[in-house]
Design a protein around this motif. Sequence first.
Motif, mmCIF file in Angstrom:
data_model
loop_
_atom_site.group_PDB
_atom_site.id
_atom_site.type_symbol
_atom_site.label_atom_id
_atom_site.label_comp_id
_atom_site.label_asym_id
_atom_site.label_seq_id
_atom_site.Cartn_x
_atom_site.Cartn_y
_atom_site.Cartn_z
ATOM 1 N N ASP A 10 201.460 30.953 0.260
ATOM 2 C CA ASP A 10 202.256 31.454 1.333
ATOM 3 C C ASP A 10 203.512 30.445 1.593
ATOM 4 O O ASP A 10 203.908 30.520 2.824
ATOM 5 C CB ASP A 10 201.289 31.548 2.444
ATOM 6 C CG ASP A 10 200.423 30.416 2.822
ATOM 7 O OD1 ASP A 10 200.564 29.233 2.135
ATOM 8 O OD2 ASP A 10 199.599 30.292 3.716
ATOM 9 N N VAL A 37 205.230 27.423 10.610
ATOM 10 C CA VAL A 37 206.518 28.258 11.230
ATOM 11 C C VAL A 37 205.708 29.556 11.818
ATOM 12 O O VAL A 37 205.596 30.413 11.223
ATOM 13 C CB VAL A 37 207.743 28.662 10.275
ATOM 14 C CG1 VAL A 37 208.679 29.434 10.788
ATOM 15 C CG2 VAL A 37 208.228 27.282 9.470
ATOM 16 N N ARG A 54 205.549 33.151 13.563
ATOM 17 C CA ARG A 54 205.871 34.583 13.461
ATOM 18 C C ARG A 54 205.646 35.435 14.668
ATOM 19 O O ARG A 54 205.908 36.667 14.510
ATOM 20 C CB ARG A 54 205.482 35.327 12.182
ATOM 21 C CG ARG A 54 206.058 34.443 10.834
ATOM 22 C CD ARG A 54 205.835 35.241 9.596
ATOM 23 N NE ARG A 54 204.368 35.348 9.464
ATOM 24 C CZ ARG A 54 203.690 36.152 8.671
ATOM 25 N NH1 ARG A 54 204.546 37.212 7.662
ATOM 26 N NH2 ARG A 54 202.536 36.346 8.642
ATOM 27 N N SER A 108 202.131 31.535 17.966
ATOM 28 C CA SER A 108 202.420 30.821 16.924
ATOM 29 C C SER A 108 203.596 29.787 17.013
ATOM 30 O O SER A 108 203.832 28.706 16.620
ATOM 31 C CB SER A 108 202.154 31.327 15.687
ATOM 32 O OG SER A 108 203.100 32.438 15.472
ATOM 33 N N THR A 109 204.751 30.657 17.334
ATOM 34 C CA THR A 109 205.922 30.029 17.627
ATOM 35 C C THR A 109 205.740 29.000 18.978
ATOM 36 O O THR A 109 206.452 27.933 18.735
ATOM 37 C CB THR A 109 207.166 30.908 17.938
ATOM 38 O OG1 THR A 109 206.989 31.910 16.945
ATOM 39 C CG2 THR A 109 208.504 30.291 18.544
ATOM 40 N N GLU A 154 204.335 25.832 17.466
ATOM 41 C CA GLU A 154 204.704 25.016 16.475
ATOM 42 C C GLU A 154 204.933 23.606 16.755
ATOM 43 O O GLU A 154 204.461 22.694 15.767
ATOM 44 C CB GLU A 154 206.107 25.571 15.996
ATOM 45 C CG GLU A 154 206.356 26.694 15.301
ATOM 46 C CD GLU A 154 207.803 26.632 14.664
ATOM 47 O OE1 GLU A 154 208.581 25.901 14.547
ATOM 48 O OE2 GLU A 154 208.040 27.921 14.471
ATOM 49 N N ARG A 186 207.395 24.645 4.268
ATOM 50 C CA ARG A 186 207.410 25.497 5.408
ATOM 51 C C ARG A 186 206.420 26.715 5.119
ATOM 52 O O ARG A 186 206.409 27.346 4.124
ATOM 53 C CB ARG A 186 208.528 25.972 5.903
ATOM 54 C CG ARG A 186 209.850 24.785 6.167
ATOM 55 C CD ARG A 186 210.969 25.491 6.920
ATOM 56 N NE ARG A 186 211.853 24.336 7.195
ATOM 57 C CZ ARG A 186 212.756 24.634 7.955
ATOM 58 N NH1 ARG A 186 212.952 25.772 8.437
ATOM 59 N NH2 ARG A 186 213.635 23.582 8.124
ATOM 60 N N GLU A 192 204.826 30.049 6.900
ATOM 61 C CA GLU A 192 204.855 30.950 7.889
ATOM 62 C C GLU A 192 203.311 31.399 8.297
ATOM 63 O O GLU A 192 202.832 31.802 7.376
ATOM 64 C CB GLU A 192 205.689 32.207 7.537
ATOM 65 C CG GLU A 192 207.159 31.938 7.251
ATOM 66 C CD GLU A 192 208.013 33.101 7.021
ATOM 67 O OE1 GLU A 192 207.315 34.304 6.919
ATOM 68 O OE2 GLU A 192 209.419 33.071 7.132
ATOM 69 N N SER A 194 196.823 34.610 15.178
ATOM 70 C CA SER A 194 197.440 33.193 15.666
ATOM 71 C C SER A 194 196.193 32.674 16.617
ATOM 72 O O SER A 194 196.314 31.315 16.535
ATOM 73 C CB SER A 194 198.688 33.315 16.471
ATOM 74 O OG SER A 194 199.762 33.809 15.644
ATOM 75 N N ARG A 207 214.720 22.564 13.710
ATOM 76 C CA ARG A 207 214.172 24.198 14.553
ATOM 77 C C ARG A 207 214.307 23.825 15.933
ATOM 78 O O ARG A 207 213.713 22.943 16.560
ATOM 79 C CB ARG A 207 212.836 24.518 13.847
ATOM 80 C CG ARG A 207 212.756 25.254 12.533
ATOM 81 C CD ARG A 207 211.346 25.647 12.368
ATOM 82 N NE ARG A 207 210.849 26.528 13.208
ATOM 83 C CZ ARG A 207 211.314 28.116 13.159
ATOM 84 N NH1 ARG A 207 212.108 28.311 12.145
ATOM 85 N NH2 ARG A 207 210.726 28.956 13.885
#
Length: 305
Positions: free
Chosen positions: A90, A118, A120, A124-125, A128, A190, A192, A200, A259
């Motif tokens: 992944d 990272v 999505r 999960s954002t 981070e 990274r 995702e 998540s 980011r």
Amino acid sequence: MDPPPTSVLLPTVEWTDACGEVAAQLRPADELLVVCDHADDPVAERVGDAPANVCLVVAGDPEGCSGKANAIAAGMAAARHDRLVWTDDDFHHPPDWLDCLHDAYERHGPVSELPFFVGRDPLSTLLEPIYALGGTLGTYAGDRAWAGAVLFERSDLDEERFLADLRRTVSDDGLLSERLDVTALRRVRRVEVGGSIRPSLERHVRFTKIVSHHDPNGLAPMALVTTVLAAACLLAPLYAIGVTSLIAASVYAFFGVRRRTAFLLFPAVLVQAPLTAYVLARRTFVWGGRRYRWNSTFDVEVVDQ
């Protein structure tokens, strides 16, 4: 001097870009073992069209361990070489990925790269920066192994004992970190994660339970620090926004990641305290389509396949 013949283990049920990227980096004596659950998994057909040194290993359904641990154990048993690489499907593997791992091993012995997760989806954002501090920075500072990119040789650990324990636990890299003296490189990949709230949330449950089983003495302090930070954020929000943003931005910069999610550490801290309480109350979690009940480090029930 060329590195010795190497076996690369890549658990997956589907052929992804990562499979082709790794296959293209193999030397003639190397092998890529694509480890799946069942002979009718989608990846099986693609492996048949791959180069001769790309082989399929069918691990079967796990009994008393996670599907990932079961796949790694099957791959190590099938591998022909003493030098082993574990990786995942992944993230992007640049053309020099395998060579860089070999070069690092010659300098440091067993080595591991670092994940940077990272998000999505909204959850999960939001998490981070928490994963950047606990996962990326924590793995680097503690010289722990990440199963997504780790290289070692069989003689570097007690393989027989390790494989026996791997077949009765959940976290492959959690166990490897305990059994292998590894150097974590300041090199991030990274990864995702997420896509929707539910997976998540399940991932966060699994991550927290890995800490609780493989570092039980660190879980209580972690929960205490999280609670104190959340209280501080509520009592002095303007000051806390500045401090948390500076901390997260510094960590991101240290690992060469740019980011804007670094500025989400303040709300992430507020969410983390109740989220940790929820996670600790959960008795099961889902990973890769299976539901597990992880009672203790070496007591795992596969509740639903």
